[in-house]
Every structure is written in structure tokens, then in C-alpha cells.
Design a protein around this motif. Structure first.
Motif, PDB file in Angstrom:
ATOM      1  N   UNK A  71      -0.196  -0.424  -8.349  1.00 33.88           N
ATOM      2  CA  UNK A  71      -0.862  -0.432  -6.738  1.00 33.88           C
ATOM      3  C   UNK A  71      -2.135  -0.058  -6.626  1.00 33.88           C
ATOM      4  N   UNK A  72      -2.607   1.285  -6.898  1.00 32.66           N
ATOM      5  CA  UNK A  72      -3.237   2.301  -6.551  1.00 32.66           C
ATOM      6  C   UNK A  72      -4.487   1.124  -7.292  1.00 32.66           C
ATOM      7  N   UNK A  73      -4.148   1.740  -8.433  1.00 28.61           N
ATOM      8  CA  UNK A  73      -5.310   1.023  -9.483  1.00 28.61           C
ATOM      9  C   UNK A  73      -5.099  -0.226  -9.073  1.00 28.61           C
ATOM     10  N   UNK A  74      -5.052  -0.816  -8.957  1.00 25.06           N
ATOM     11  CA  UNK A  74      -5.068  -2.589  -8.661  1.00 25.06           C
ATOM     12  C   UNK A  74      -6.056  -2.445  -7.492  1.00 25.06           C
ATOM     13  N   UNK A  75      -5.569  -1.736  -6.273  1.00 21.30           N
ATOM     14  CA  UNK A  75      -6.845  -1.108  -4.467  1.00 21.30           C
ATOM     15  C   UNK A  75      -8.382  -1.475  -5.936  1.00 21.30           C
ATOM     16  N   UNK A  76      -8.065  -0.179  -6.673  1.00 22.64           N
ATOM     17  CA  UNK A  76      -9.356   0.574  -6.852  1.00 22.64           C
ATOM     18  C   UNK A  76      -9.939  -0.340  -7.714  1.00 22.64           C
ATOM     19  N   UNK A 102      -6.496  -5.676   4.280  1.00 23.31           N
ATOM     20  CA  UNK A 102      -5.344  -5.757   5.189  1.00 23.31           C
ATOM     21  C   UNK A 102      -4.311  -5.434   3.568  1.00 23.31           C
ATOM     22  N   UNK A 103      -4.236  -5.331   3.136  1.00 27.04           N
ATOM     23  CA  UNK A 103      -3.498  -4.636   1.913  1.00 27.04           C
ATOM     24  C   UNK A 103      -3.551  -3.486   1.458  1.00 27.04           C
ATOM     25  N   UNK A 104      -4.768  -3.073   1.549  1.00 31.58           N
ATOM     26  CA  UNK A 104      -4.892  -1.676   1.912  1.00 31.58           C
ATOM     27  C   UNK A 104      -3.765  -0.953   3.330  1.00 31.58           C
ATOM     28  N   UNK A 105      -4.158  -1.900   4.263  1.00 32.95           N
ATOM     29  CA  UNK A 105      -3.571  -0.607   5.840  1.00 32.95           C
ATOM     30  C   UNK A 105      -1.540  -1.220   5.404  1.00 32.95           C
ATOM     31  N   UNK A 106      -1.321  -1.931   4.561  1.00 34.84           N
ATOM     32  CA  UNK A 106      -0.240  -2.273   4.203  1.00 34.84           C
ATOM     33  C   UNK A 106       0.502  -1.725   3.530  1.00 34.84           C
ATOM     34  N   UNK A 107      -0.371  -0.879   2.643  1.00 36.95           N
ATOM     35  CA  UNK A 107       0.040  -0.563   1.492  1.00 36.95           C
ATOM     36  C   UNK A 107       0.548   0.978   1.147  1.00 36.95           C
ATOM     37  N   UNK A 108      -0.687   1.576   1.487  1.00 38.41           N
ATOM     38  CA  UNK A 108      -1.297   3.307   2.507  1.00 38.41           C
ATOM     39  C   UNK A 108      -0.661   3.226   3.713  1.00 38.41           C
ATOM     40  N   UNK A 147       5.627  -3.370  -2.263  1.00 41.83           N
ATOM     41  CA  UNK A 147       5.115  -2.089  -1.576  1.00 41.83           C
ATOM     42  C   UNK A 147       3.987  -2.329  -0.675  1.00 41.83           C
ATOM     43  N   UNK A 148       3.424  -4.047   0.127  1.00 38.55           N
ATOM     44  CA  UNK A 148       2.599  -4.506   1.034  1.00 38.55           C
ATOM     45  C   UNK A 148       3.746  -4.500   1.891  1.00 38.55           C
ATOM     46  N   UNK A 149       3.344  -3.941   2.967  1.00 41.12           N
ATOM     47  CA  UNK A 149       4.049  -3.417   4.322  1.00 41.12           C
ATOM     48  C   UNK A 149       3.392  -4.773   5.340  1.00 41.12           C
TER      49      UNK A 149
END
Length: 416
Positions: free
Chosen positions: A10-15, A122-128, A189-191
Motif C-alpha cells: 500500500x505504501x508503494x502504491x501511494x509512492x 485522503x488515502x494518505x491520512x486514512x492509511x498512515x 487498510x484505508x480508515x
């Protein structure tokens, strides 16, 4: 709900999304100005309207986009579809030569691009999570600028050796790659409650009313400051591109690519430095003031040069201003909406302010240039930038939470 650390996938996806979306979320940007001036022989006024069309469409769509992202669990799909629409709009600009088709395509690009920044944030905040958000946004922006650097290098080569049309085809290629990359992010993994700005993970409380958000003085001052920032900034590089197209035909695309490449290199370092500064507890306002201070200097310097080397050198200052803005604007939006459930709506409002400022910059600046020349146009933008600096300095409070002095691992691997 997010119950464990985000996976490396998921982190690789964000990057990857931040890297590949860099050339998609802004369309062809200043290259459109060079394309219309050099290949289509448009005047500065109509070019300004064409550039503003994207900003206006994006501005109109920002608040709905923020509301949709706040309430949707289909954020990955929204990013992929928006990117594909941007690619189709770029194809339309190449295929149709008339003023109105270009205007319509630009409006389509603006509407589609409105969804991308809030959805990624939003994805970033919901994941980390909120604690790691400043470091994550700093990392996002570093990848975004690295992607812009690579795209500008490719665009310069394609435009110079294959023709300006290939710059538009390049955006289409990045759009397809972005749609593939977003599938790496695992939906589980997304809140989504946290992603909309809830106070804590799993907070299912109702968001505060829209009107209550707009009654906050600091929110209004921040939005006005962002609008003035882009009013003074947005048209500078397109004007510089038009100057190069007029005075140095044949060199304009390469020089403009050099501007973007050099600025993006600076932005990568600045985004990293901003993340380190926030981790050290330096206030958001102090960092953002540096970006505001750079704009009028850049406008004044542009008014004195028409050489390709001079334009490229001055554009390095944009790397400082834009590098800071890309990180701090998202973090201040997060600060201002903490616990309200309106983080993505606030991002929509910020993007609306960016769009309004960009449209005013291109339209007003375009007709000032047409009437009085490029030096006066640059100086008028510099004067607006001074006003933006004063408004932010005198009226905007610091938004750094008292306990927010440690932002953690930028990759988000510490999130739990």
C-alpha cells in the motif's frame, strides 16, 4: 477500519501514484501556452482564457469533489477514472484546433483534476494516520516533484524531436500508468472515517456543518491568502513561456522543460526540508511565509529578462515557493479541520482558492500583457504577491498543535 501497520504494498502504491500522477493532475500546464502560441499562433488574451478555463472548471468542482471524497469509499477508483479523463482531454486538444473545442477540453481537464489531490491526501491520512500525516505529505510531495521532473525531461525531448503533440500523448501514458498503480493500495487498510478528518481512527461521528467551518476566521484568512498567492503566481511561468516562444522560436519547448526540471529538483529538496522542519517543531506559518516572500522577487526578476538562461535561473525560486506550498497547504488544512470530519471538504476549498487565483492570474495578467507588455504584466503579478504576503503575515494565526512536534517516519511504516 485500519487495524495494523500499512503494508509495504500500500505504501508503494501511494509512492507510485504520487510519482505518476504528477504529469496528470495538472494536465499539460505551461506547455499549453507554448503550444497555442507557437503552433496555433494564438494571442495572449485567448491563451489566458484557455488556461483559465481549466482553473475555473476545477474551482467549480472543488467543493463537490471534497464532499464526494469525504463520503466515498471508492477513492482509488475516483483517482483512476479522473486520470483517464485528463488523458482524453489532452487528446481532444490535439485533435481539435478551434477555440471552443480547446476551451471545452480544458474545462474537462479541470473538472477531472479536481478530484485527484483531495483523494490522494485522503488515502494518505486514512492509511498512515494523523500523527504521521506531516511526514507522509512531505514524502508524497517529494515523489510528486520527482515525477514532474521526469515528465518534464521526457516532454522536452518529445516536444523538441517529435513535435509538441507528443507532450499531450505523454500525459495519456502517465494517466494509464497511474490507474494501474492505484490498484496496489489495499482497500482494507484505508480508515475512511479517519480519511475525512475524524478525531481518531474509527470515529464515526457526523462531520460539522459546512457553514460552521466557514464561520471560522482562520479558515477564511487561509483561503484568501491561498487565492492571492496563486493570483500572483500562476501566470508567471506561462508568460515566461510566451516570451521564449516569441523571442527564441525553436528553443521554447526545451527551455520551458529546463525551467520545470530545475524547479522540480529544487522542490524535491524543499519538500524533504519542510518535512524535517515540521518534525523539529517549526511552525507552519513561519515556513509558509518563506513561500510568500519568494513570489514578488520572482515577478520583478522576470520583468528584466528575456533570455532562456535567465528564465531558467529565476524559475528556481518557484521550486522554493511551490515546494513549500505543496506540503504546508495540506498540513494546515488538516490542522484547521482536526476532529471536524471535513478534511477533504477543506482541501476542496483550498483547491477552489487555487483555481480562482489561477484563473484571475491568467485572465487579468493575459490582458495586462496584451495591453502593456510582458514587463508590466510581471510587475503587476509581483504587486499582487506583495499583498498576499502582507495578508498572511498580519492576519493568519499559527496552526501547529501544541503536541505536534514529532511526525515520525515519512514512509508511514510506523503507523499502527
Amino acid at each position: 477500519m485500519q487495524t495494523s501497520r500499512p503494508s509495504p504494498r500500500s505504501l508503494l502504491g501511494l509512492d507510485s501514484v504520487n510519482l505518476l500522477m504528477a504529469d496528470v493532475r495538472d494536465g499539460v500546464g505551461p506547455y499549453l501556452s507554448v503550444f497555442l502560441a507557437g503552433s496555433r499562433h494564438w494571442q495572449p488574451g485567448p491563451i489566458g482564457i484557455a488556461l483559465a478555463a481549466s482553473s475555473v472548471a476545477a474551482a467549480i468542482c472543488q467543493i463537490p469533489a471534497g464532499l464526494i471524497v469525504d463520503g466515498s469509499r471508492w477513492k482509488r477508483l475516483m483517482i483512476a477514472v479522473s486520470g483517464i479523463i485528463v488523458g482524453l482531454g489532452c487528446l481532444a486538444i490535439v485533435m481539435f484546433r478551434g477555440f471552443w473545442p480547446v476551451l471545452a477540453a480544458q474545462a474537462m481537464l479541470g473538472a477531472a483534476s479536481a478530484i485527484i489531490p483531495p483523494a490522494i491526501a485522503a488515502l494518505s491520512l486514512g492509511i498512515v494516520g494523523r500523527r504521521l500525516m506531516p511526514a507522509r505529505i512531505s514524502r508524497n510531495e517529494s515523489f510528486n516533484h520527482a515525477g514532474s521532473f521526469a515528465a518534464a525531461g521526457l516532454a522536452g525531448g518529445f516536444g523538441h524531436y517529435l513535435g509538441l503533440n507528443w507532450i499531450f500523448y505523454l500525459v495519456c501514458g502517465f494517466a494509464v500508468a497511474s490507474a494501474i498503480a492505484v490498484t496496489l493500495i489495499k482497500p482494507a487498510e484505508i480508515d475512511h472515517d479517519l480519511a475525512r478528518g475524524g478525531e481518531s481512527q474509527g470515529n464515526a461521528g457526523k462531520p460539522v456543518p459546512f457553514r460552521a467551518l466557514l464561520r471560522r476566521r482562520e479558515v477564511i484568512v487561509f483561503l484568501v491568502s491561498v487565492t492571492l498567492f496563486h493570483f500572483g503566481n500562476a501566470a508567471m511561468l506561462p508568460f515566461a513561456g510566451q516570451v521564449l516562444a516569441h523571442d527564441h522560436p525553436g528553443e521554447d519547448t526545451v527551455a520551458l522543460s529546463a525551467c520545470i526540471i530545475c524547479a522540480q529538483l529544487v522542490m524535491v529538496g524543499v519538500a524533504w526540508a519542510v518535512g524535517r522542519a515540521m518534525k523539529a517543531g517549526i511552525g507552519r506559518k513561519r515556513i509558509f511565509l518563506l513561500a510568500f516572500a519568494v513570489l514578488p522577487i520572482r515577478g520583478v526578476l522576470f520583468s528584466f529578462t528575456t533570455t532562456a538562461y535567465g528564465v531558467v535561473a529565476i524559475q528556481l525560486l518557484d521550486g522554493v515557493a511551490a515546494g513549500i506550498f505543496g506540503v504546508i497547504a495540506v498540513i494546515m488544512a488538516s490542522d484547521l479541520t482536526s476532529g471536524t470530519g471535513r478534511f477533504n471538504l477543506m482541501q476542496g476549498l483550498v483547491a477552489l482558492a487555487v483555481g480562482v487565483g489561477g484563473a484571475l492570474s491568467n485572465v487579468v495578467g493575459g490582458y495586462v500583457v496584451q495591453a502593456f507588455g510582458y514587463p508590466v504584466g510581471f510587475l503587476s503579478l509581483a504587486a499582487i504577491a506583495v499583498g498576499a504576503l502582507l495578508v498572511f503575515l498580519l492576519l493568519m494565526p499559527e496552526t501547529l498543535p501544541d503536541a505536534d512536534t514529532e511526525s515520525g517516519d515519512p514512509s508511514g511504516m510506523e503507523a499502527g
